[in-house]
Design an enzyme around this catalytic site. Structure first.
Site, PDB file in Angstrom:
ATOM      1  N   ASP A 351      64.855  57.474  60.371  1.00 18.76           N
ATOM      2  CA  ASP A 351      65.490  57.898  59.400  1.00 18.76           C
ATOM      3  C   ASP A 351      64.016  58.966  59.466  1.00 18.76           C
ATOM      4  OD1 ASP A 351      66.103  58.648  56.472  1.00 18.76           O
ATOM      5  OD2 ASP A 351      64.090  57.887  56.112  1.00 18.76           O
ATOM      6  N   GLU A 405      67.786  61.117  63.271  1.00 13.75           N
ATOM      7  CA  GLU A 405      67.760  61.470  62.608  1.00 13.75           C
ATOM      8  C   GLU A 405      66.946  62.600  62.146  1.00 13.75           C
ATOM      9  OE1 GLU A 405      69.075  62.047  57.769  1.00 13.75           O
ATOM     10  OE2 GLU A 405      66.808  61.416  57.966  1.00 13.75           O
TER      11      GLU A 405
END
Length: 691
Positions: A351, A405
Site C-alpha cells: 500500500d 499500489e
C-alpha cells in the site's frame, strides 16, 4: 600478404574490442531508450540496494531470509522450559511486563534486563509465570517519563469490548494449526484478484469473521472464477474505520475477525481450492497512537520514524518509517517473512508506494516527464527497502506475488532487479479507474471515443506487468461512487426489479458490462475486482463512526441482492463469471498480443484480437450496425460472450447460435485475411472465438 581469412579475423577482433569498450546499458535503458539520460541515477539506486544487501547479509555470510527473522527473537515466545520476552527499546531505562499473571502490578519477577551493549531488553519467565490467553502490556520508563505500551513485535493483540482498550495476549494454544495444504503454487495465467475485507463481508450489520468468510464468501469467489483473493485490514489497527491502513501492531492478525488459527484455516481452504491469498501490507506509514502503536515506544518518537519535517505524513495523519535505519529495515523485512512463513500468504499488495518513493509523498506533483522521477526528491532509503523486500519475498517463495499500489508512474517499479528495477511482479494500473470516473462524469455517451478507451486500457510500459481494474475499494468509499452508482444512482432503489427497469437502468447495466469487458480484455498481467462490485453492489462503504451513529449499515455486503433472481443484480454477477471464464479459456491470455483490428470514433466502434478471440464493442448509444465488416484471419467464428444476451439483462437482438464465416476478398489473399461481417446492436459488445 594478408589473406582474406586473416583480414576477416582482424576485423572481427577490432569489432569485438570496440564492443568491449562500449558501455553496457542497464536493462531498463535497453528496454526504454528514453531513460538513457537517467541511467546514472538508475544505476545509483541499483548499487545502493546491492550495497545495503551486502551489509545486511554480512556480504553473503548469511542469507537475506536468515536476516529477516526478527519475529523469532523479539516478542514473547514459549520455550521448552518457560517463556522469554525481548524488545528493542534503546531509549528505555526500565521495562516491566504487567498483566493478568501479576494483577497488572510491577514486580521484580517481571522486570526485563537490558542486554549489555545493545538496545535490546530481555525477560525470562518460569513455566507457570503466564499462560495462554493472559493479557499483558509493557510499562516502559525513560529519562523524563514513562508509559504503558503494547510490545512492537506482539503477535496477538485484542480489544476489550467494554473499555475498548487494546492489550497484547499470550497466545500458545495446546494444538497449533496443522496445514492440510502444505504446498501451493498460485495460478497467474492470468491473475484474477478478488479484493475483499473480512469485517464487511457479511450481510448482517456487524463485523464479519475469518470463519464466516471461509464458509459464506469463499465459495462464491471459487464459483465466480477468481484465482486470488487480496485481503485488506489484516494487520491490527485501533480504528476499524481506517480500512486497516492505520496499523498499530504489524505482526498481529486483527483479532476483531477471529483467531490466528481461523485465519490460517481460511487461507488453507483457499489453497485447497486453487485460490492464492495475498494481503494488503502497510509499510508506507503507521498509526500515531502511542499506547497501541509505535509512535513513542520508549520516549523516543523517532525510534522507528523519520525525525523533523519528515516525521508525520501531512495527508494521512500518520507516521513515516525511517527506512535508512537497519533496525527499521529489520523490523519491516521480518514482517514480510512472518506473514509468508507463519500464515502461508502468497504475497502482498504494498500500500501507498507513491508516498514512500518521494519526500513530498507525491502530493501536489504532476509527473509529466521522465525527469520528474529523477530530480533528487526521491527517498533512496525507501526505494532501497522496497527493492530488498521484493528480493526477500521471492527468495522465500519464488512463486510469490508482489503488487505495487503506485500512482506516479515511476519507471522500473515492476521490472526485474537485475535490470535496475524494484522487483515487483505487478503494478496497479491506477490510471484506468480514474479514466472511467472522468468519462462517466464528464462525457456524454455520444462522445465516448473508442480510440481513447483503447489507449487508456493498454497504456503501460511493455516491460512491466500491471493489474488492471475498473474500480477497487477506493472508488466505493463514502464521498465517492461505484461505477454502477454513477451510472444508475437512485434508480437502483426503484427500478432494479426485473420488468420494471427504466432507460437509466438499461443504460447502466449495458455500460457496466462493457466497461468491465474492455478493461479485462486488454490486461497484460491481471485483473482486479472489489468484493460485491462484480454484481453492482449499491451504495457506498461507510464504516461505523460518530457521524453515522456507529452504524454498520454501509459496512457490509448485501449478498441477498444478487441471490434474488427477481432483481437485476444477478445479470451483472452472471456476466462477470462468464467474462472470466472466456478469458481463462485462452492459455496465458495475459501474454497474447493485443492486436487492434479496427476503431472508428464516429461510429464508436472498437475491435481487437487476442489469440483466437475477437472483441468487438459498439459504444454508440443509439446506432446499431448491420453487416459491419472487419478484416480478420480467414476461418469461422462462434460467439462465446455477448453483453446484449437476455441472460445478462440485454435485449438479445443478435442470434448468438450461428457460426460466422469470413467472406473472401482477393485483395487480402496474401495476408490470409477475409471480411467478418456482424450485426452489432447499440451499446453492446461481443466476443467471438476462431474455430
Amino acid at each position: 600478404m594478408v589473406t582474406r581469412k586473416a583480414q576477416s579475423l582482424n576485423n572481427k577482433a577490432k569489432t569485438d574490442s570496440k564492443a568491449a569498450n562500449e558501455p553496457k546499458h542497464i536493462g531498463l535503458v535497453v528496454n526504454d531508450g528514453y531513460l538513457a539520460p537517467y541511467e546514472d541515477a538508475i544505476r545509483g539506486r541499483h548499487d545502493h540496494a546491492l550495497w545495503k544487501l551486502g551489509q545486511l547479509t554480512r556480504n553473503g555470510k548469511i542469507s537475506l531470509e536468515d536476516f529477516a527473522s526478527g519475529y523469532d527473537y523479539y516478542g514473547l515466545h514459549k520455550l521448552s522450559r518457560g517463556w522469554v520476552f525481548r524488545e528493542w527499546a534503546p531509549n528505555a531505562t526500565e521495562i516491566y511486563l504487567v498483566g493478568d499473571f501479576n494483577n497488572w502490578q510491577e514486580t521484580e519477577k517481571y522486570k526485563a534486563k537490558r542486554i549489555e551493549g545493545t538496545g535490546n531488553w530481555e525477560l525470562k519467565i518460569s513455566e507457570k509465570g503466564m499462560k495462554h490467553g493472559d493479557l499483558y502490556k509493557m510499562h516502559v520508563y525513560w529519562n523524563g517519563g514513562s508509559g504503558e505500551r503494547i510490545p512492537a513485535w506482539s503477535q496477538r493483540v485484542v480489544q476489550d469490548e467494554e473499555t475498548k482498550i487494546f492489550s497484547a495476549q499470550v497466545w500458545n494454544p495446546e494444538k497449533p494449526y496443522v496445514w492440510r495444504k502444505k504446498k501451493f503454487k498460485p495460478n497467474k495465467s492470468p491473475l484474477l484478484i478478488y479484493e475483499c475485507h473480512i469485517g464487511m463481508s457479511q450481510d448482517a450489520e456487524k463485523v464479519g469473521t475469518y470463519t464466516e468468510f471461509k464458509e459464506n464468501v469463499l465459495p462464491r469467489i471459487i464459483e465466480d472464477g477468481y484465482n486470488c483473493i487480496q485481503i485488506m485490514a489484516i494487520q491490527e489497527h485501533p480504528y476499524y474505520g481506517s480500512f486497516g491502513y492505520h496499523v498499530s501492531s504489524f505482526f498481529a492478525a486483527s483479532s476483531r475477525f477471529g483467531t490466528p488459527e481461523e485465519l490460517k484455516s481460511l487461507i488453507d481452504e483457499a489453497h485447497r481450492n486453487g485460490i492464492a491469498v495475498i494481503m494488503d501490507i502497510v509499510h508506507s506509514h503507521a498509526v500515531k497512537n502511542e499506547v497501541e502503536g509505535l509512535g513513542n515506544l520508549a520516549g523516543d518518537p523517532n525510534q522507528y520514524f523519520y525525525p523533523g519535517d519528515r516525521h508525520e505524513h501531512p495527508a494521512w495523519d500518520s507516521l513515516c518509517f525511517d527506512y535508512g535505519k537497519d533496525e527499521v529495515m529489520h523490523f519491516l523485512l521480518s514482517n514480510c517473512k512472518y506473514w509468508l512463513k507463519e500464515f502461508h500468504f502468497d504475497g502482498f499488495r504494498f500500500d501507498g508506494v507513491t508516498s514512500m518513493l518521494y519526500y513530498s509523498h507525491g502530493l501536489g506533483e504532476a509527473f509529466c516527464n521522465y525527469g520528474d522521477y529523477f530530480n533528487g526528491h526521491e527517498d533512496d532509503n525507501a526505494i532501497c527497502y522496497l527493492t530488498i523486500a521484493n528480493k526477500l519475498i521471492h527468495e522465500i517463495n519464488p512463486n510469490a506475488i508482489t503488487i505495487a499500489e503506485e500512482v506516479s508512474g515511476m519507471p522500473g517499479l515492476a521490472a526485474k532487479f537485475e535490470d535496475g528495477g524494484y522487483g515487483f511482479d505487478y503494478r496497479m494500473a491506477m490510471n484506468i479507474p480514474d479514466y472511467w470516473i472522468k468519462t462517466i462524469k464528464e462525457q456524454s455517451d455520444e462522445n465516448w471515443k473508442p480510440s481513447s478507451i483503447f489507449w487508456e486500457v493498454k497504456n503501460r510500459r511493455p516491460d512491466e506487468k500491471t493489474i488492471s481494474y475498473c474500480e477497487s475499494h477506493d472508488q466505493a468509499l463514502v464521498g465517492d461512487k461505484t461505477i454502477v452508482f454513477r451510472l444508475i444512482d437512485a434508480d437502483m432503489y426503484w427500478h432494479f426489479k426485473k420488468g420494471d427497469e427504466n432507460e437509466v437502468v438499461h443504460r447502466g447495466i449495458a455500460l457496466h458490462k462493457m466497461i468491465r469487458l474492455v478493461t479485462a480484455a486488454a490486461i497484460n498481467g491481471g485483473y482486479l475486482n472489489f468484493m460485491g462490485n462484480e454484481f453492482g453492489h449499491p451504495e457506498w462503504i461507510d464504516f461505523p463512526r460518530e457521524g453515522n451513529g456507529w452504524s454498520y449499515k454501509y459496512a457490509r455486503r448485501q449478498w441477498n441482492l444478487v441471490d434474488n433472481k427477481d432483481l437485476c443484480y444477478h445479470y451483472l454477477g452472471d456476466f462477470d463469471r462468464e467474462m472470466l471464464s472466456v478469458i481463462k479459456s485462452v492459455r496465458n491470455f495475459q501474454r497474447t498480443n493485443v492486436q487492434e483490428i479496427w476503431h472508428n470514433d464516429g461510429d464508436q466502434i472498437l475491435a481487437f484480437m487476442r489469440g483466437d478471440l475477437i472483441f468487438v464493442f459498439n459504444f454508440n448509444p443509439t446506432r446499431s450496425f448491420t453487416d459491419y465488416g472487419f478484416l480478420v484471419p480467414t476461418g469461422s467464428y462462434d460467439v462465446v460472450l455477448n453483453t446484449d444476451a437476455k441472460k445478462f439483462g440485454g435485449n438479445g437482438l443478435a442470434d448468438d447460435s450461428m457460426t460466422h464465416m469470413t467472406n473472401f476478398d482477393p485483395l487480402y489473399v496474401k495476408d490470409h485475411k477475409e471480411w467478418l461481417k456482424l450485426y452489432i446492436p447499440a451499446r453492446s459488445a461481443v466476443v467471438l472465438k476462431k474455430n
